[in-house]
Design a protein around this motif. Structure first.
Motif, PDB file in Angstrom:
ATOM      1  N   ASP A  28       0.832  -1.202   0.000  1.00 61.90           N
ATOM      2  CA  ASP A  28       0.000   0.000   0.000  1.00 61.90           C
ATOM      3  C   ASP A  28       0.867   1.252   0.000  1.00 61.90           C
ATOM      4  O   ASP A  28       1.969   1.261   0.541  1.00 61.90           O
ATOM      5  CB  ASP A  28      -0.898   0.045   1.245  1.00 61.90           C
ATOM      6  N   ASP A  72      -4.094   7.986  -1.479  1.00 61.71           N
ATOM      7  CA  ASP A  72      -4.568   7.773  -2.839  1.00 61.71           C
ATOM      8  C   ASP A  72      -3.794   8.703  -3.770  1.00 61.71           C
ATOM      9  O   ASP A  72      -3.934   9.925  -3.702  1.00 61.71           O
ATOM     10  CB  ASP A  72      -6.071   8.072  -2.922  1.00 61.71           C
ATOM     11  N   LYS A  98      -4.045   9.128  -7.002  1.00 65.27           N
ATOM     12  CA  LYS A  98      -4.875   9.769  -8.010  1.00 65.27           C
ATOM     13  C   LYS A  98      -5.549  11.033  -7.457  1.00 65.27           C
ATOM     14  O   LYS A  98      -5.528  12.088  -8.073  1.00 65.27           O
ATOM     15  CB  LYS A  98      -5.939   8.785  -8.494  1.00 65.27           C
ATOM     16  N   ASN A 152     -18.767  -5.002  -2.082  1.00 66.49           N
ATOM     17  CA  ASN A 152     -18.944  -4.544  -3.467  1.00 66.49           C
ATOM     18  C   ASN A 152     -20.071  -5.312  -4.155  1.00 66.49           C
ATOM     19  O   ASN A 152     -20.732  -6.162  -3.550  1.00 66.49           O
ATOM     20  CB  ASN A 152     -17.628  -4.626  -4.248  1.00 66.49           C
ATOM     21  N   VAL A 188     -14.418  -5.334   0.706  1.00 71.31           N
ATOM     22  CA  VAL A 188     -13.292  -4.561   0.177  1.00 71.31           C
ATOM     23  C   VAL A 188     -12.995  -3.378   1.100  1.00 71.31           C
ATOM     24  O   VAL A 188     -13.862  -2.924   1.846  1.00 71.31           O
ATOM     25  CB  VAL A 188     -13.576  -4.038  -1.257  1.00 71.31           C
ATOM     26  N   LYS A 204     -13.883   5.736  -2.460  1.00 68.69           N
ATOM     27  CA  LYS A 204     -13.396   4.842  -3.509  1.00 68.69           C
ATOM     28  C   LYS A 204     -12.802   3.574  -2.926  1.00 68.69           C
ATOM     29  O   LYS A 204     -12.235   3.574  -1.846  1.00 68.69           O
ATOM     30  CB  LYS A 204     -12.344   5.551  -4.362  1.00 68.69           C
ATOM     31  N   GLU A 205     -12.917   2.499  -3.712  1.00 72.71           N
ATOM     32  CA  GLU A 205     -12.365   1.200  -3.319  1.00 72.71           C
ATOM     33  C   GLU A 205     -10.845   1.224  -3.434  1.00 72.71           C
ATOM     34  O   GLU A 205     -10.290   1.791  -4.368  1.00 72.71           O
ATOM     35  CB  GLU A 205     -12.943   0.129  -4.240  1.00 72.71           C
ATOM     36  N   VAL A 206     -10.170   0.615  -2.468  1.00 76.19           N
ATOM     37  CA  VAL A 206      -8.705   0.533  -2.474  1.00 76.19           C
ATOM     38  C   VAL A 206      -8.296  -0.632  -3.356  1.00 76.19           C
ATOM     39  O   VAL A 206      -8.748  -1.767  -3.163  1.00 76.19           O
ATOM     40  CB  VAL A 206      -8.152   0.330  -1.053  1.00 76.19           C
ATOM     41  N   LYS A 207      -7.448  -0.351  -4.341  1.00 78.46           N
ATOM     42  CA  LYS A 207      -6.974  -1.398  -5.228  1.00 78.46           C
ATOM     43  C   LYS A 207      -5.916  -2.222  -4.480  1.00 78.46           C
ATOM     44  O   LYS A 207      -5.038  -1.654  -3.836  1.00 78.46           O
ATOM     45  CB  LYS A 207      -6.340  -0.807  -6.484  1.00 78.46           C
ATOM     46  N   GLU A 208      -6.016  -3.528  -4.575  1.00 78.68           N
ATOM     47  CA  GLU A 208      -5.037  -4.406  -3.930  1.00 78.68           C
ATOM     48  C   GLU A 208      -3.701  -4.271  -4.633  1.00 78.68           C
ATOM     49  O   GLU A 208      -3.627  -4.225  -5.861  1.00 78.68           O
ATOM     50  CB  GLU A 208      -5.500  -5.858  -3.973  1.00 78.68           C
ATOM     51  N   ALA A 209      -2.639  -4.205  -3.856  1.00 80.72           N
ATOM     52  CA  ALA A 209      -1.282  -4.087  -4.412  1.00 80.72           C
ATOM     53  C   ALA A 209      -0.882  -5.393  -5.076  1.00 80.72           C
ATOM     54  O   ALA A 209      -1.231  -6.477  -4.605  1.00 80.72           O
ATOM     55  CB  ALA A 209      -0.307  -3.731  -3.310  1.00 80.72           C
ATOM     56  N   LYS A 210      -0.141  -5.287  -6.175  1.00 76.60           N
ATOM     57  CA  LYS A 210       0.336  -6.479  -6.866  1.00 76.60           C
ATOM     58  C   LYS A 210       1.519  -7.039  -6.114  1.00 76.60           C
ATOM     59  O   LYS A 210       2.409  -6.319  -5.702  1.00 76.60           O
ATOM     60  CB  LYS A 210       0.740  -6.123  -8.299  1.00 76.60           C
TER      61      LYS A 210
END
Length: 107
Positions: free
Chosen positions: A7, A72, A74, A86, A92, A100-106
């Protein structure tokens, strides 16, 4: 814990206040996180066969999770984290300020 490895976080207190960086490791049992480039310490290493000179290295030390907030990139805003379900029925993480939804880290 609401903060996970990978994150992007903003440090909100201490000497490194205002720093935005990525979380390298999380320790839920001690409520601490290791953030890239934050809370740098010097550590002495004894000479070994792999490293015959030994020497002093600089590395990150853990900081308490309460001293960081999820960031965030963005929206350029730091926010607390909440949970929501969701459309697919999956739990989520959600930023409280933006919703906004937190995108999971790759990994």
């Amino acid at each position: 814990m609401k903060i996970k490895t990978g994150d992007t976080v903003k440090v909100i207190s201490g000497h490194y206040k205002g720093t935005i960086a990525e979380v390298k490791a999380v320790s839920p049992s001690t409520n601490r996180v290791i953030v890239e480039g934050v809370n740098m310490i010097k550590k002495s290493l004894k000479p070994t066969q792999a490293n015959p000179e030994g020497g002093v290295i600089e590395r990150e030390a853990p900081i308490h999770v309460s001293n960081v907030m999820l960031y965030d990139k963005k929206e350029k805003v730091a926010s607390r984290v909440g949970y929501s379900v969701n459309a697919k029925g999956k739990k989520v993480r959600v930023l409280k300020k933006t919703g906004k939804e937190v995108k999971e880290a790759k990994k």
